[in-house]
Motif scaffolding. Sequence first.
Motif, PDB file in Angstrom:
ATOM      1  N   MET A 166      44.647  65.302  41.485  1.00 18.43           N
ATOM      2  CA  MET A 166      43.688  64.302  40.991  1.00 18.43           C
ATOM      3  C   MET A 166      44.499  63.123  40.470  1.00 18.43           C
ATOM      4  SD  MET A 166      41.030  64.471  37.756  1.00 18.43           S
ATOM      5  CE  MET A 166      39.969  65.763  38.366  1.00 18.43           C
ATOM      6  N   LEU A 167      44.318  61.963  41.083  1.00 16.67           N
ATOM      7  CA  LEU A 167      45.142  60.796  40.790  1.00 16.67           C
ATOM      8  C   LEU A 167      44.264  59.580  40.499  1.00 16.67           C
ATOM      9  CD1 LEU A 167      47.521  61.119  43.890  1.00 16.67           C
ATOM     10  CD2 LEU A 167      47.971  61.996  41.590  1.00 16.67           C
ATOM     11  N   PRO A 168      44.779  58.606  39.731  1.00 21.14           N
ATOM     12  CA  PRO A 168      44.057  57.332  39.608  1.00 21.14           C
ATOM     13  C   PRO A 168      43.972  56.658  40.978  1.00 21.14           C
ATOM     14  CG  PRO A 168      45.849  57.495  38.003  1.00 21.14           C
ATOM     15  CD  PRO A 168      46.040  58.612  38.970  1.00 21.14           C
ATOM     16  N   ALA A 169      42.897  55.930  41.219  1.00 20.09           N
ATOM     17  CA  ALA A 169      42.689  55.325  42.537  1.00 20.09           C
ATOM     18  C   ALA A 169      43.839  54.405  42.938  1.00 20.09           C
ATOM     19  CB  ALA A 169      41.371  54.568  42.559  1.00 20.09           C
ATOM     20  N   GLU A 170      44.487  53.761  41.945  1.00 21.56           N
ATOM     21  CA  GLU A 170      45.569  52.826  42.266  1.00 21.56           C
ATOM     22  C   GLU A 170      46.946  53.486  42.251  1.00 21.56           C
ATOM     23  OE1 GLU A 170      45.061  52.818  37.802  1.00 21.56           O
ATOM     24  OE2 GLU A 170      43.771  52.881  39.601  1.00 21.56           O
ATOM     25  N   HIS A 171      47.016  54.799  42.189  1.00 20.24           N
ATOM     26  CA  HIS A 171      48.286  55.524  42.126  1.00 20.24           C
ATOM     27  C   HIS A 171      49.101  55.288  43.398  1.00 20.24           C
ATOM     28  CE1 HIS A 171      51.058  58.971  41.877  1.00 20.24           C
ATOM     29  NE2 HIS A 171      50.823  58.949  40.567  1.00 20.24           N
ATOM     30  N   ARG A 172      50.408  55.334  43.266  1.00 19.99           N
ATOM     31  CA  ARG A 172      51.320  55.076  44.394  1.00 19.99           C
ATOM     32  C   ARG A 172      51.115  56.060  45.553  1.00 19.99           C
ATOM     33  NH1 ARG A 172      55.683  58.693  44.222  1.00 19.99           N
ATOM     34  NH2 ARG A 172      55.658  60.009  42.347  1.00 19.99           N
ATOM     35  N   LEU A 173      50.563  57.246  45.267  1.00 25.40           N
ATOM     36  CA  LEU A 173      50.394  58.277  46.297  1.00 25.40           C
ATOM     37  C   LEU A 173      48.944  58.432  46.748  1.00 25.40           C
ATOM     38  CD1 LEU A 173      52.676  61.041  44.717  1.00 25.40           C
ATOM     39  CD2 LEU A 173      53.268  59.508  46.610  1.00 25.40           C
ATOM     40  N   SER A 174      48.077  57.564  46.271  1.00 24.35           N
ATOM     41  CA  SER A 174      46.654  57.772  46.519  1.00 24.35           C
ATOM     42  C   SER A 174      46.269  57.607  47.990  1.00 24.35           C
ATOM     43  CB  SER A 174      45.819  56.816  45.655  1.00 24.35           C
ATOM     44  OG  SER A 174      46.079  55.462  46.004  1.00 24.35           O
ATOM     45  N   LEU A 179      50.283  65.955  50.292  1.00 25.37           N
ATOM     46  CA  LEU A 179      51.492  65.910  49.474  1.00 25.37           C
ATOM     47  C   LEU A 179      52.094  67.298  49.392  1.00 25.37           C
ATOM     48  CD1 LEU A 179      50.040  63.887  46.436  1.00 25.37           C
ATOM     49  CD2 LEU A 179      51.483  62.956  48.266  1.00 25.37           C
ATOM     50  N   VAL A 180      53.354  67.333  48.951  1.00 23.81           N
ATOM     51  CA  VAL A 180      53.982  68.571  48.492  1.00 23.81           C
ATOM     52  C   VAL A 180      54.329  68.370  47.024  1.00 23.81           C
ATOM     53  CG1 VAL A 180      54.868  69.257  50.751  1.00 23.81           C
ATOM     54  CG2 VAL A 180      56.266  67.806  49.256  1.00 23.81           C
ATOM     55  N   LEU A 181      54.576  69.459  46.323  1.00 21.58           N
ATOM     56  CA  LEU A 181      54.785  69.365  44.875  1.00 21.58           C
ATOM     57  C   LEU A 181      55.946  68.459  44.506  1.00 21.58           C
ATOM     58  CD1 LEU A 181      54.105  73.069  43.827  1.00 21.58           C
ATOM     59  CD2 LEU A 181      52.751  71.054  43.215  1.00 21.58           C
ATOM     60  N   THR A 182      56.989  68.435  45.330  1.00 24.72           N
ATOM     61  CA  THR A 182      58.139  67.584  44.997  1.00 24.72           C
ATOM     62  C   THR A 182      57.776  66.099  45.026  1.00 24.72           C
ATOM     63  OG1 THR A 182      58.872  67.700  47.309  1.00 24.72           O
ATOM     64  CG2 THR A 182      59.867  69.258  45.744  1.00 24.72           C
ATOM     65  N   THR A 219      46.735  65.775  37.384  1.00 26.08           N
ATOM     66  CA  THR A 219      46.562  67.223  37.325  1.00 26.08           C
ATOM     67  C   THR A 219      46.194  67.725  38.712  1.00 26.08           C
ATOM     68  OG1 THR A 219      45.493  69.037  36.106  1.00 26.08           O
ATOM     69  CG2 THR A 219      44.108  67.174  36.751  1.00 26.08           C
ATOM     70  N   LEU A 220      46.246  69.042  38.895  1.00 26.21           N
ATOM     71  CA  LEU A 220      45.765  69.692  40.106  1.00 26.21           C
ATOM     72  C   LEU A 220      44.415  70.331  39.816  1.00 26.21           C
ATOM     73  CD1 LEU A 220      48.979  71.523  41.419  1.00 26.21           C
ATOM     74  CD2 LEU A 220      48.076  69.313  42.149  1.00 26.21           C
ATOM     75  N   ILE A 234      38.942  57.500  40.841  1.00 27.47           N
ATOM     76  CA  ILE A 234      39.696  58.744  40.995  1.00 27.47           C
ATOM     77  C   ILE A 234      39.872  59.027  42.478  1.00 27.47           C
ATOM     78  CG2 ILE A 234      39.618  61.266  40.702  1.00 27.47           C
ATOM     79  CD1 ILE A 234      40.170  59.966  38.109  1.00 27.47           C
ATOM     80  N   THR A 235      41.045  59.519  42.868  1.00 32.87           N
ATOM     81  CA  THR A 235      41.264  59.940  44.250  1.00 32.87           C
ATOM     82  C   THR A 235      41.868  61.332  44.257  1.00 32.87           C
ATOM     83  OG1 THR A 235      42.239  59.261  46.361  1.00 32.87           O
ATOM     84  CG2 THR A 235      43.602  58.995  44.419  1.00 32.87           C
ATOM     85  N   TYR A 236      41.627  62.060  45.341  1.00 33.75           N
ATOM     86  CA  TYR A 236      42.160  63.415  45.500  1.00 33.75           C
ATOM     87  C   TYR A 236      43.025  63.464  46.748  1.00 33.75           C
ATOM     88  CZ  TYR A 236      38.208  64.621  42.433  1.00 33.75           C
ATOM     89  OH  TYR A 236      37.297  64.693  41.404  1.00 33.75           O
ATOM     90  N   VAL A 237      44.174  64.128  46.636  1.00 34.14           N
ATOM     91  CA  VAL A 237      45.064  64.292  47.785  1.00 34.14           C
ATOM     92  C   VAL A 237      45.476  65.757  47.856  1.00 34.14           C
ATOM     93  CG1 VAL A 237      47.189  63.563  48.907  1.00 34.14           C
ATOM     94  CG2 VAL A 237      45.937  61.936  47.465  1.00 34.14           C
ATOM     95  N   PRO A 238      45.310  66.422  49.015  1.00 41.18           N
ATOM     96  CA  PRO A 238      45.721  67.823  49.135  1.00 41.18           C
ATOM     97  C   PRO A 238      47.213  68.003  48.859  1.00 41.18           C
ATOM     98  CG  PRO A 238      44.344  67.167  50.991  1.00 41.18           C
ATOM     99  CD  PRO A 238      44.674  65.913  50.237  1.00 41.18           C
ATOM    100  N   VAL A 239      47.548  69.075  48.172  1.00 39.43           N
ATOM    101  CA  VAL A 239      48.948  69.441  47.906  1.00 39.43           C
ATOM    102  C   VAL A 239      49.182  70.758  48.631  1.00 39.43           C
ATOM    103  CG1 VAL A 239      50.682  69.921  46.143  1.00 39.43           C
ATOM    104  CG2 VAL A 239      48.839  68.296  45.663  1.00 39.43           C
TER     105      VAL A 239
END
Length: 269
Positions: A166-174, A179-182, A219-220, A234-239
């Motif tokens: 769970m990331l802010p919409a403007e996050h660098r990884l959004s 993703l992977v945990l690293t 957070t996850l 808010i944005t969600y990206v699979p880990v």
Amino acid sequence: MDLDLRKVRYFVAVAELLHFGRAAEQLHIAQPVLSRQIRSLEKDLGAALFERDSHGVALTAVGRQLLDDARPLLASADAVRRRAHRAARGTRRFVVGFRAGVVVTHAVRAFGAAHPDVDVQARRVEWDDQEQLILDGTVDLAYVRRPIREQGLTLSPVYTEARVAMLPAEHRLSGKQELVLTDLDGETWLRYVDPRPDDVPIRTIEEKFERVAAGTGITLVPVSIAEQYSRPDITYVPVVDAEPDEVLLAWDASRRSPLITAFVAAAQG
């Protein structure tokens, strides 16, 4: 010798506060009365529960063991009282707890159709009260998520699900597809299972939204949260290598209830 539950309640108040005066105030009794009750309990058990000196009050080894055992004992007594009161009112009620993201509709409908004389209700539980609400009889059983304190509970796995960041919409990884945990190394993680002394506790998914959207941390969460809750900030990206989230049914291990057995069968059918 039967334990006096009133004395045990008094003991738990002192053990949690480690202060006779504050415990007496919380219990709405005089401090000398509380002290006498604790001494009486120590006499009943044949062991000291507290070490008292000029620096304050501390639990003995016996006191620590009793505190571990007393909480589920008192919760069980509360549960018996609640069920007796419901029976006295002539109602058969079955309350199902559930964590955010868990859909209970199918199981509740199937159970209700098979038991039309039972009033089936659903109540949301949170990570910090899921065990207590089961043990004290507020809910009859609950869909819970790990981590969970297993003492006094019977657990039955239901399913696992992937987790997403769970990331802010403007996050660098959004904008990433996965993703992977690293990829998340160096990020600030929200602390809610084991908060620091000065932290404001996080209990609900809504509180997580506010912290993440404000840039406080990430957070996850289970994928079901992403499917049921959306916000533009808010944005969600699979880990892909995150440990799956596990959903289980949990109920009081001391109960032998055909309704619990029937609901578990409905949920896992």
